[in-house]
Design a protein around this motif. Structure first.
Motif, PDB file in Angstrom:
ATOM      1  N   ALA A 114       9.508  -3.244   2.546  1.00 15.72           N
ATOM      2  CA  ALA A 114       8.307  -2.419   2.656  1.00 15.72           C
ATOM      3  C   ALA A 114       7.523  -2.560   1.363  1.00 15.72           C
ATOM      4  O   ALA A 114       8.105  -2.653   0.280  1.00 15.72           O
ATOM      5  CB  ALA A 114       8.648  -0.949   2.905  1.00 15.72           C
ATOM      6  N   GLY A 115       6.211  -2.594   1.478  1.00 16.21           N
ATOM      7  CA  GLY A 115       5.401  -2.733   0.279  1.00 16.21           C
ATOM      8  C   GLY A 115       4.003  -2.194   0.466  1.00 16.21           C
ATOM      9  O   GLY A 115       3.444  -2.220   1.572  1.00 16.21           O
ATOM     10  N   VAL A 116       3.451  -1.696  -0.630  1.00 13.52           N
ATOM     11  CA  VAL A 116       2.080  -1.201  -0.675  1.00 13.52           C
ATOM     12  C   VAL A 116       1.391  -1.849  -1.865  1.00 13.52           C
ATOM     13  O   VAL A 116       1.937  -1.867  -2.970  1.00 13.52           O
ATOM     14  CB  VAL A 116       2.027   0.330  -0.825  1.00 13.52           C
ATOM     15  CG1 VAL A 116       0.596   0.796  -1.053  1.00 13.52           C
ATOM     16  CG2 VAL A 116       2.618   1.016   0.391  1.00 13.52           C
ATOM     17  N   VAL A 117       0.212  -2.388  -1.628  1.00 10.60           N
ATOM     18  CA  VAL A 117      -0.630  -2.957  -2.679  1.00 10.60           C
ATOM     19  C   VAL A 117      -1.989  -2.278  -2.589  1.00 10.60           C
ATOM     20  O   VAL A 117      -2.662  -2.362  -1.553  1.00 10.60           O
ATOM     21  CB  VAL A 117      -0.798  -4.483  -2.513  1.00 10.60           C
ATOM     22  CG1 VAL A 117      -1.775  -5.026  -3.544  1.00 10.60           C
ATOM     23  CG2 VAL A 117       0.550  -5.188  -2.619  1.00 10.60           C
ATOM     24  N   MET A 125      -6.682  -1.226   0.381  1.00  8.84           N
ATOM     25  CA  MET A 125      -5.270  -0.866   0.477  1.00  8.84           C
ATOM     26  C   MET A 125      -4.607  -1.783   1.501  1.00  8.84           C
ATOM     27  O   MET A 125      -5.124  -1.990   2.604  1.00  8.84           O
ATOM     28  CB  MET A 125      -5.109   0.583   0.929  1.00  8.84           C
ATOM     29  CG  MET A 125      -3.673   1.065   1.055  1.00  8.84           C
ATOM     30  SD  MET A 125      -2.926   1.537  -0.526  1.00  8.84           S
ATOM     31  CE  MET A 125      -3.672   3.160  -0.774  1.00  8.84           C
ATOM     32  N   PHE A 126      -3.458  -2.353   1.105  1.00  7.14           N
ATOM     33  CA  PHE A 126      -2.654  -3.185   2.003  1.00  7.14           C
ATOM     34  C   PHE A 126      -1.242  -2.612   2.052  1.00  7.14           C
ATOM     35  O   PHE A 126      -0.713  -2.158   1.030  1.00  7.14           O
ATOM     36  CB  PHE A 126      -2.580  -4.624   1.488  1.00  7.14           C
ATOM     37  CG  PHE A 126      -3.890  -5.335   1.417  1.00  7.14           C
ATOM     38  CD1 PHE A 126      -4.317  -6.140   2.466  1.00  7.14           C
ATOM     39  CD2 PHE A 126      -4.710  -5.216   0.297  1.00  7.14           C
ATOM     40  CE1 PHE A 126      -5.532  -6.817   2.404  1.00  7.14           C
ATOM     41  CE2 PHE A 126      -5.926  -5.884   0.233  1.00  7.14           C
ATOM     42  CZ  PHE A 126      -6.340  -6.675   1.279  1.00  7.14           C
ATOM     43  N   ALA A 217       5.896  -6.115  -3.809  1.00  8.04           N
ATOM     44  CA  ALA A 217       5.048  -5.415  -2.836  1.00  8.04           C
ATOM     45  C   ALA A 217       4.195  -6.401  -2.046  1.00  8.04           C
ATOM     46  O   ALA A 217       4.101  -6.324  -0.822  1.00  8.04           O
ATOM     47  CB  ALA A 217       4.170  -4.393  -3.548  1.00  8.04           C
ATOM     48  N   GLY A 218       3.576  -7.349  -2.744  1.00  3.99           N
ATOM     49  CA  GLY A 218       2.773  -8.351  -2.054  1.00  3.99           C
ATOM     50  C   GLY A 218       3.610  -9.227  -1.148  1.00  3.99           C
ATOM     51  O   GLY A 218       3.179  -9.607  -0.046  1.00  3.99           O
TER      52      GLY A 218
END
Length: 269
Positions: A114-117, A125-126, A217-218
């Protein structure tokens, strides 16, 4: 995958990004860490927010965070842990080109699941997770807008490669000669993974120093969008690399991020 809701990680990134933008707009000084890399007060302030929020969200999951590690604060890690880069692309932050990000990733058994960028200056937001898909959304006045599913694209005849704005190398140029590349985009921070994930680019080779918090994250977003990140010998990039005699803990080898997975086994004749 852990039951940590991705939407809650986006809200943590949003909060950290707001603090970064306060400092970005007010002005800041630049210092150097022990490895001579630049650091600003925004790095530490954002990390403080993220660590506090993750402690409330997932008190039993350790967090490996860039600024804490630089000060020698490194928790024991087991199969599950977070990797955090509170401000990826500090050079982009300093140069004020907007291409810096907040990165939060969850690792399970060496895999970023799981990741947030979040690029606060760009309002992008990605996020993505294993078996959850990948998404992007605009952010306006601190509010996440309508989300859109994203996916990698099928490789065209002439590829678009993307690479580091601040850390380019002749090795990368030579490596790309294996393919028919029609365009090259320079970009900062973990946004490069996200551009591949949304189908704006096809390849992101990195022949240079990175740490796990720079990429996790990416990497998670790209994998969730259907892409692949491997070392130069074709093995999936793994996380939680510790206890090696020949390398610093959490240091990555050179790697390549692919959109269309077929690119990992095909080369220009």
């Amino acid at each position: 995958m852990s039951d940590t809701p991705l939407i809650l990680l986006t809200l943590i990134a949003l909060k950290a990004g707001a603090k970064i933008m306060d400092i970005y707009e007010a002005g800041f000084s630049v210092d150097s860490k022990s490895d001579a890399s630049p650091v600003t007060e925004a790095d530490g302030a954002a990390e403080e927010i993220i660590l506090a929020e993750l402690a409330k969200l997932s008190p039993d999951i350790p967090v490996v965070a860039e600024e804490a590690v630089s000060k020698g604060d490194i928790p024991d890690t087991d199969a599950v842990f977070y990797l955090v880069d509170p401000l990826d692309g500090t050079r982009e932050f300093i140069s004020r080109n907007g291409e810096f990000t907040v990165n939060i990733a969850l690792i399970e058994n060496g895999v970023p699941v799981a990741g947030v960028v979040y690029a606060p200056a760009l309002g992008e937001m990605f996020w993505g997770g294993r078996d959850k898909g990948a998404f992007r959304a605009p952010v306006t006045n601190g509010v996440i807008g309508t989300q859109e599913a994203i996916s990698v694209r099928e490789a065209p005849a002439a590829l678009t490669a993307i690479g580091s704005r601040s850390h380019g190398s002749a090795e990368t140029e030579d490596w790309l000669k294996q393919y028919t590349v029609g365009d090259f985009i320079a970009a900062g921070s973990s946004l490069k993974f996200c551009r591949v994930a949304e189908g704006a680019a096809d390849l992101y080779p990195r022949h240079g120093r990175t740490m796990e918090w720079d990429t996790a994250a990416g990497d998670a977003v790209l994998r969730a969008a259907g892409g692949l990140v491997t070392t130069l010998d074709g093995q999936p990039l793994s996380y939680g690399k510790r206890g090696r005699t020949d390398e610093t803990d959490f240091a990555n080898p050179y790697f390549v991020a692919y959109g269309d997975r077929k690119l990992s086994t095909s080369r220009k004749v």
